[in-house]
Design a protein around this motif. Sequence first.
Motif, PDB file in Angstrom:
ATOM      1  N   GLU A 117      -2.343   6.902  -2.699  1.00  0.00           N
ATOM      2  CA  GLU A 117      -2.527   8.479  -3.729  1.00  0.00           C
ATOM      3  C   GLU A 117      -4.062   8.401  -4.229  1.00  0.00           C
ATOM      4  N   GLU A 118      -4.628   9.682  -3.847  1.00  0.00           N
ATOM      5  CA  GLU A 118      -5.940   9.814  -4.408  1.00  0.00           C
ATOM      6  C   GLU A 118      -5.957   9.962  -6.015  1.00  0.00           C
ATOM      7  N   ARG A 119      -6.968   9.316  -6.595  1.00  0.00           N
ATOM      8  CA  ARG A 119      -6.972   9.119  -7.981  1.00  0.00           C
ATOM      9  C   ARG A 119      -8.332   9.939  -8.324  1.00  0.00           C
ATOM     10  N   GLU A 120      -8.721  10.286  -9.513  1.00  0.00           N
ATOM     11  CA  GLU A 120     -10.090  10.748  -9.802  1.00  0.00           C
ATOM     12  C   GLU A 120     -11.190   9.715  -9.633  1.00  0.00           C
ATOM     13  N   HIS A 121     -12.332  10.053  -9.409  1.00  0.00           N
ATOM     14  CA  HIS A 121     -13.641   9.289  -9.524  1.00  0.00           C
ATOM     15  C   HIS A 121     -13.541   8.549  -8.148  1.00  0.00           C
ATOM     16  N   GLY A 122     -13.072   9.140  -7.096  1.00  0.00           N
ATOM     17  CA  GLY A 122     -13.039   8.390  -5.864  1.00  0.00           C
ATOM     18  C   GLY A 122     -12.187   7.052  -5.762  1.00  0.00           C
ATOM     19  N   ARG A 123     -11.192   7.131  -6.556  1.00  0.00           N
ATOM     20  CA  ARG A 123     -10.380   5.807  -6.518  1.00  0.00           C
ATOM     21  C   ARG A 123      -8.975   6.219  -5.647  1.00  0.00           C
ATOM     22  N   VAL A 124      -8.597   5.089  -5.152  1.00  0.00           N
ATOM     23  CA  VAL A 124      -7.283   5.345  -4.277  1.00  0.00           C
ATOM     24  C   VAL A 124      -6.121   4.269  -4.719  1.00  0.00           C
ATOM     25  N   LEU A 125      -5.108   4.633  -4.940  1.00  0.00           N
ATOM     26  CA  LEU A 125      -4.021   3.638  -5.557  1.00  0.00           C
ATOM     27  C   LEU A 125      -3.203   3.591  -4.239  1.00  0.00           C
ATOM     28  N   ILE A 126      -3.125   2.072  -3.759  1.00  0.00           N
ATOM     29  CA  ILE A 126      -2.143   1.905  -2.741  1.00  0.00           C
ATOM     30  C   ILE A 126      -1.035   1.085  -3.289  1.00  0.00           C
ATOM     31  N   THR A 127       0.044   1.281  -2.674  1.00  0.00           N
ATOM     32  CA  THR A 127       1.289   0.684  -3.173  1.00  0.00           C
ATOM     33  C   THR A 127       2.007   0.065  -2.049  1.00  0.00           C
ATOM     34  N   ILE A 128       2.208  -1.395  -2.087  1.00  0.00           N
ATOM     35  CA  ILE A 128       2.751  -2.014  -0.923  1.00  0.00           C
ATOM     36  C   ILE A 128       3.964  -2.504  -1.559  1.00  0.00           C
ATOM     37  N   HIS A 129       5.215  -2.249  -0.698  1.00  0.00           N
ATOM     38  CA  HIS A 129       6.331  -2.907  -0.898  1.00  0.00           C
ATOM     39  C   HIS A 129       6.290  -4.426  -0.279  1.00  0.00           C
TER      40      HIS A 129
END
Length: 152
Positions: A117-129
């Motif tokens: 998931e792209e977030r603001e300020h060039g951040r990326v949220l990665i979710t791993i199960h």
Amino acid sequence: MALTVLPLAKLKECAGEERTSDWLEITQEMINGFADCTGDHNFIHVDPERAKTGPFGGTVAHGFLTLSLLSRLAATAIWLPEGVKDVLNYGLNRVRFIRPVPSGSRIRSVMKLAGVEEREHGRVLITIHHTLLVEGSDMPALTAEWLSLCLT
């Protein structure tokens, strides 16, 4: 195992991919060290003789020890966006401790890339199960969704 670094659009296409870590033996020394760090010296963890008569027939790892080992198990089997400068532990969703991990057993994690998931300020949220397996058992020891915030 592989470390995958891809442009964000390509990384999103990897959603649903699975990887499996190498096996890791859970030793009594690891359990004792964790007990010393946390102050949790319950006999089911640190007293092999007394634990033989306990509910699990021997010592077992602390649930939080097995959870904390996800970082070690996942170290070389992660997905990252191109240009990442740092990765922060952002938290966990829905952690479940399903069965105990006996001292001397081997564990590994089956990891599924559940979200990018792209977030603001060039951040990326990665979710791993993660599904943590104990060798020789068909029931997982724990499941958890782990969130990592990638700074680009």
